[in-house]
Design a protein around this motif. Structure first.
Motif, PDB file in Angstrom:
ATOM      1  N   THR A   2     -69.627  19.796  -1.634  1.00  0.00           N
ATOM      2  CA  THR A   2     -68.898  18.526  -1.700  1.00  0.00           C
ATOM      3  C   THR A   2     -68.172  18.362  -3.031  1.00  0.00           C
ATOM      4  N   ALA A  39     -71.764  15.458  -7.706  1.00  0.00           N
ATOM      5  CA  ALA A  39     -72.000  16.348  -6.570  1.00  0.00           C
ATOM      6  C   ALA A  39     -72.685  17.636  -7.004  1.00  0.00           C
ATOM      7  N   THR A  42     -76.384  16.362  -7.527  1.00  0.00           N
ATOM      8  CA  THR A  42     -77.134  15.894  -6.364  1.00  0.00           C
ATOM      9  C   THR A  42     -76.328  16.125  -5.082  1.00  0.00           C
ATOM     10  N   ASP A  43     -77.022  16.267  -3.975  1.00  0.00           N
ATOM     11  CA  ASP A  43     -76.365  16.448  -2.681  1.00  0.00           C
ATOM     12  C   ASP A  43     -76.159  15.133  -1.943  1.00  0.00           C
TER      13      ASP A  43
END
Length: 139
Positions: A2, A39, A42-43
């Motif tokens: 992402t 991003a 963290t996802d």
């Protein structure tokens, strides 16, 4: 992955900023770049969107007004032809209340005066701009 999408969004926003030069898309690009780093860390898409929104709003509220004030500011003075007011000029022809020509710097302008006729070769000062005519007065 992402982070790549956020990076593309940021680049598109930067391209849009070059077309508008209003600092709005630049501030949104700053939020998108913050989302890139989020991003990577963290996802969570929710956290990324929140970071994007918060950083974008902070940049729009605090940085954009400062940037507009300090970069290419034309609100504090006259620009373009209106900056000619107060400039010195020399009459090239007889200047009357309705016609005449003056030279301001290297440019020749149509001129008029409200102070009575002014002979050629006289130093004058530009009082105002009315359309494409400068209104002059003797120094």
């Amino acid at each position: 992955m992402t982070w790549g999408i956020w990076a593309i969004i940021a680049i598109v926003l930067l391209i849009l900023e070059t077309l508008t030069v209003d600092f709005t898309f630049l501030m949104l690009a700053g939020g998108a770049f913050a989302a890139v780093f989020t991003a990577v860390a963290t996802d969570s898409l929710v956290v990324q969107i929140i970071v994007f929104a918060v950083i974008s709003v902070l940049l729009l509220v605090f940085i954009r007004p400062w940037a507009r004030k300090h970069v290419n500011d034309s609100s504090t003075g006259n620009s373009n032809v209106y900056a000619l007011a107060g400039q010195d000029a020399v009459t090239l022809t007889l200047v009357t209340h309705s016609s005449g020509r003056v030279k301001i710097g290297g440019d020749v302008w149509t001129a008029a005066t409200e102070a009575g006729d002014i002979d050629p070769g006289v130093d004058v000062v530009v009082k105002e701009i009315r359309g494409v005519t400068v209104i002059v007065a003797p120094k």
